[in-house]
Write a protein that holds these residues in place. Structure first.
Motif, PDB file in Angstrom:
ATOM      1  N   PHE A   1       0.981  -1.097  -0.087  1.00  0.00           N
ATOM      2  CA  PHE A   1       0.103   0.160  -0.101  1.00  0.00           C
ATOM      3  C   PHE A   1       0.925   1.151   0.230  1.00  0.00           C
ATOM      4  N   SER A   2       1.800   1.335   0.610  1.00  0.00           N
ATOM      5  CA  SER A   2       2.930   2.353   0.851  1.00  0.00           C
ATOM      6  C   SER A   2       4.426   2.149   0.974  1.00  0.00           C
ATOM      7  N   ILE A   3       4.968   2.265  -0.032  1.00  0.00           N
ATOM      8  CA  ILE A   3       6.509   1.956   0.108  1.00  0.00           C
ATOM      9  C   ILE A   3       7.263   2.798   1.248  1.00  0.00           C
ATOM     10  N   PRO A   4       7.006   4.154   1.376  1.00  0.00           N
ATOM     11  CA  PRO A   4       7.601   4.955   2.566  1.00  0.00           C
ATOM     12  C   PRO A   4       7.270   4.283   3.808  1.00  0.00           C
ATOM     13  N   ALA A   5       5.970   3.800   3.975  1.00  0.00           N
ATOM     14  CA  ALA A   5       5.660   3.354   5.311  1.00  0.00           C
ATOM     15  C   ALA A   5       6.393   1.902   5.491  1.00  0.00           C
ATOM     16  N   HIS A   6       6.380   1.122   4.461  1.00  0.00           N
ATOM     17  CA  HIS A   6       7.071  -0.200   4.616  1.00  0.00           C
ATOM     18  C   HIS A   6       8.605  -0.034   4.999  1.00  0.00           C
ATOM     19  N   LEU A   7       9.010   1.127   4.425  1.00  0.00           N
ATOM     20  CA  LEU A   7      10.659   1.184   4.731  1.00  0.00           C
ATOM     21  C   LEU A   7      10.793   1.783   6.222  1.00  0.00           C
ATOM     22  N   VAL A   8       9.926   2.549   6.641  1.00  0.00           N
ATOM     23  CA  VAL A   8      10.104   3.094   7.854  1.00  0.00           C
ATOM     24  C   VAL A   8       9.612   2.040   8.899  1.00  0.00           C
ATOM     25  N   TYR A   9       8.465   1.380   8.600  1.00  0.00           N
ATOM     26  CA  TYR A   9       7.722   0.749   9.743  1.00  0.00           C
ATOM     27  C   TYR A   9       8.144  -1.133   9.670  1.00  0.00           C
ATOM     28  N   ALA A  10       8.667  -1.468   8.621  1.00  0.00           N
ATOM     29  CA  ALA A  10       8.773  -2.844   8.438  1.00  0.00           C
ATOM     30  C   ALA A  10       9.809  -3.473   7.956  1.00  0.00           C
ATOM     31  N   ALA A  11      10.686  -2.262   7.427  1.00  0.00           N
ATOM     32  CA  ALA A  11      12.182  -2.842   6.885  1.00  0.00           C
ATOM     33  C   ALA A  11      13.337  -2.988   7.819  1.00  0.00           C
ATOM     34  N   HIS A  12      14.094  -3.694   7.714  1.00  0.00           N
ATOM     35  CA  HIS A  12      15.376  -3.910   8.520  1.00  0.00           C
ATOM     36  C   HIS A  12      16.538  -4.071   7.982  1.00  0.00           C
ATOM     37  N   ALA A  13      17.642  -4.102   8.487  1.00  0.00           N
ATOM     38  CA  ALA A  13      18.838  -4.241   7.977  1.00  0.00           C
ATOM     39  C   ALA A  13      19.259  -5.215   6.983  1.00  0.00           C
ATOM     40  N   GLY A  14      18.602  -6.359   7.062  1.00  0.00           N
ATOM     41  CA  GLY A  14      18.805  -7.420   6.299  1.00  0.00           C
ATOM     42  C   GLY A  14      18.351  -7.181   4.827  1.00  0.00           C
ATOM     43  N   ASP A  15      17.414  -6.259   4.695  1.00  0.00           N
ATOM     44  CA  ASP A  15      16.633  -6.187   3.463  1.00  0.00           C
ATOM     45  C   ASP A  15      17.517  -5.447   2.284  1.00  0.00           C
ATOM     46  N   VAL A  16      18.527  -4.875   2.707  1.00  0.00           N
ATOM     47  CA  VAL A  16      19.348  -4.274   1.952  1.00  0.00           C
ATOM     48  C   VAL A  16      20.131  -5.133   1.132  1.00  0.00           C
ATOM     49  N   ARG A  17      20.275  -5.040  -0.371  1.00  0.00           N
ATOM     50  CA  ARG A  17      20.815  -5.839  -1.269  1.00  0.00           C
ATOM     51  C   ARG A  17      22.110  -5.249  -1.863  1.00  0.00           C
ATOM     52  N   THR A  18      22.053  -4.011  -2.329  1.00  0.00           N
ATOM     53  CA  THR A  18      23.227  -3.396  -3.122  1.00  0.00           C
ATOM     54  C   THR A  18      23.529  -2.043  -2.339  1.00  0.00           C
ATOM     55  N   MET A  19      24.571  -1.661  -2.560  1.00  0.00           N
ATOM     56  CA  MET A  19      25.281  -0.257  -2.054  1.00  0.00           C
ATOM     57  C   MET A  19      26.034   0.167  -3.066  1.00  0.00           C
TER      58      MET A  19
END
Length: 433
Positions: free
Chosen positions: A377-395
């Motif tokens: 429903f909301s990408i910004p909301a997922h990034l703030v409220y649901a994401a965690h460190a292990g979700d980062v794939r590429t830097m």
């Protein structure tokens, strides 16, 4: 000349409505050349490499506006104590035994953790900062570094000279990836004369100041007893504000303090989780932002957090203000701004913190094809409220890959972890038997 095209969902952080569900971003050498919908590449842009990441979100790298990187060596060593006993009885005795090499490896450990959790840039305050600079240069990340200055200590004058030398040797190093500030520790550890010396040198060398301010009630009591003022009022009277100043924590502020900080455009580094763990209090972030203050997010050191995960910090920062004010406080996109463009402004970095043409290619991709990101429903909301460190794939930093498919490309993680373990346990044994 290296040209890279990334096709993914793109969250450029150029405004609340800017999002490309099927987007692409073009990079040439260190810079972003275009951002837009799929197929928007300008004529003549022929990439040397294309990354197809349809289930990833590309966004600016996260910016940690206050930490003590080498304190990873104290992770788990001094838990569950209030700030002053934590510092005086545990942290400072441990730090007295750190060697230059210890600080190099502790910083390298922090950089491994930061890269894996999406942090491309940090503002660090510690000792042996030449070793910190070398660790950053080897890792390929971006950093603003400040020598921690305890003016009331026996090494105050020597530390000030080290900070001056740090500017000479490392300001602008790594093609501009490293820059320097002065780091007076706090109003209660530096005299008026010392702070004014720091201000003179910072102005002379045209660099900023990074300082802890109004972190605990103990600090408020000390300054009130000594000077009859709050820390903010005292620093203002000394003339410390006026240039580029980053004030870390700012938990205990009066309305007058907030007006002073806003009037002098002091940048705020908010450390929600450290403030909670040390029971320091809850900073009035919504009040500061409402008055126009620029706020970035920091983790503080790993001894008082105990990790360097800015995704967790975003979530805690939002929830803290919602508890303090109401459920509408600090909506998700505003928190993302604090972790990206707000962080860049706090550190005084130009062309960093957004994905836009001409900006530096400091970016991360988040793997959204996971159960905790559905429904979308909301990408910004997922990034703030649901994401965690292990979700980062590429830097990527400065157009160079630092991590791909969760594999660090510039650091030997196994050796760094081993070195950190051996060194931390050595000091613990020296202190505790």
């Amino acid at each position: 000349m290296s040209k890279i095209l990334i096709r993914a969902m793109v969250l450029p952080m150029t405004g609340p409505d800017a999002f490309f569900p099927r987007g692409e971003i073009g990079i040439e050498d260190q810079r972003i050349v275009f951002v837009g919908e799929s197929g928007s590449a300008p004529a003549g842009f022929v990439p040397d490499r294309i990354l197809e990441l349809p289930n990833d979100v590309v966004m600016p790298g996260l910016i940690n506006t206050h930490t003590h990187a080498a304190m990873t060596l104290l992770r788990g060593y001094a838990d569950d104590l209030p700030l002053m006993p934590w510092l005086k009885e545990k942290v400072w005795p441990f730090e007295d035994r750190l060697t230059d090499e210890d600080i190099y490896w502790g910083t390298s450990l922090a950089l491994c953790e930061m890269v894996r959790s999406g942090t491309t840039t940090m503002l660090d305050m510690y000792a042996s900062m030449d070793q910190v600079a070398e660790a950053v240069l080897a890792a390929g990340t971006r950093a603003v570094l400040s020598r921690g200055l305890i003016g009331n200590g026996p090494n105050g004058e020597r530390a000030l000279q080290e900070n001056i030398e740090l500017v000479r040797r490392y300001h602008g190093a790594g093609d501009g990836r490293v820059s320097i500030m002065f780091g007076p520790h706090a109003p209660y550890t530096c005299s008026a004369d010392y702070l004014q010396k720091v201000k003179v040198e910072a102005d002379r060398l045209n660099v900023g100041i990074h300082i802890h301010v109004a972190e605990t009630q103990d600090e408020i009591n000390i300054l009130r007893d000594q000077h009859g003022k709050t820390p903010v009022q005292w620093l203002n009277e000394l003339g410390l504000f006026g240039g580029h100043v980053v004030a870390a924590h700012c938990v205990h502020l009066t309305p007058q303090d907030i007006e002073i900080l806003v009037q002098h455009q002091v940048y705020i580094a908010h450390n929600a989780e450290s403030n909670m763990k040390l029971s320091s209090g809850t900073a009035p972030i919504t009040d500061l932002r409402a008055r126009g203050a620029v706020v970035g997010l920091g983790t503080d050191g790993a001894s008082s957090n105990n990790n360097l995960d800015l995704f967790g910090e975003m979530r805690s920062a939002a929830f803290q203000q919602k508890l303090r004010v109401d459920s509408t406080a600090l909506p998700a996109y505003q928190v993302l701004e604090m972790a990206t463009i707000g962080g860049a402004q706090t550190l005084g970095l130009e062309n960093v913190g957004m994905l836009a043409p001409g900006y530096k290619a400091d970016l991360i991709t988040i793997d959204m094809d996971q159960p905790h990101f559905y429904p979308r429903f909301s990408i910004p909301a997922h990034l703030v409220y649901a994401a965690h460190a292990g979700d980062v794939r590429t830097m990527m930093v400065d157009g160079k890959f630092i991590m791909e498919e969760r594999e660090l490309l510039t650091m030997d993680v196994g050796r760094i972890c081993q070195e950190a373990e051996i060194r931390a346990k050595r000091i613990s044994k020296e202190l505790n038997g």
